[in-house]
Design an enzyme around this catalytic site. Sequence first.
Site, short mmCIF file in Angstrom:
data_model
loop_
_atom_site.label_atom_id
_atom_site.label_comp_id
_atom_site.label_asym_id
_atom_site.label_seq_id
_atom_site.Cartn_x
_atom_site.Cartn_y
_atom_site.Cartn_z
CG ASP A 1 -1.80 1.19 1.32
OD1 ASP A 1 -2.66 1.36 0.44
OD2 ASP A 1 -1.65 1.98 2.28
CD GLU B 1 -2.33 2.34 -3.40
OE1 GLU B 1 -3.33 3.06 -3.49
OE2 GLU B 1 -1.51 2.44 -2.48
#
Length: 301
Positions: A169, A211
Amino acid sequence: EKLDYVQESNVNYLHLMPLLESPEGKSDGGYAVSDFRKVQPELGTMEDLESLADECRKKGISLCMDFVMNHTSEEHEWAKRARAGEREYMDRYYFYDNYDVPSQFEQTVPQVFPTTAPGNFTWLDDMKKFVMTTFYQWDLNYWNPVVMNEMVYNMLNLTNKGIDVIRIDAVPYIWKQLGTNCRNLPQVHNIVRMMRMICEIVCPGVLLLGEVVMEPEKVVPYFGSVEKPECHMLYNVTTMATTWNTVATRDARLLRQQMDIINRLPKDYVFLNYLRCHDDIGWGLDYGWLGQFGINEVAHK
């Protein structure tokens, strides 16, 4: 109980939304992790997660899970011990006694949430200190090798429970350096490269999904190179946003131009194509290119 239906739907890749322990009312959708080794109580236990992974594997379904490595919740044990004044744990975050250094960061670091967050730092009145909070949560200090080691242990704990794909993330943000925009710095690529090497040695069946919600020239470097690979897969955020632009404008010129760019990339680059996800759409359209048609960014958005 739903796995038979999932399998009948020909789904072979299941991305579980953030499910690790996070504080009630301040969970940030599960991205404010207070314990990387525990599942949110109302969902079950880590043993339940391991059991789900086993059942998915029997059905040929890969499990993907978010690994929030940029920050922790202020309810995390490290944050609590830092707040209590333990130097070892304070060194795992970015603390400042006054606004001198934070003000220097603010000169070059854009805000992730410019309309809702008053800067990239939060004043803690009980400690009389500022702490860096890029995403509202407390940013981890990867200058401290203890942080890198501990977070890798947390990642490997998840892979040991049977997670097949680790979604890293907010990966572009994990290295902070004064005088820069704290985005996509070379040290970020070094860290991702080390994570890839560790996975290749310890759990070679696990894939890393980065990401990186940015324009193509900033996304592609996260694949690394043949000699120094980084992520196995990256989100095709450009085509996602440009597809919606095409639907809204009924104009396919930008989509065609960007598909040409992507199609020229090496075929061993694996993009995760998608139409929508839990993250808000970042309208990262190429306004430099669109400008030739008289399209102005603000008016167009």
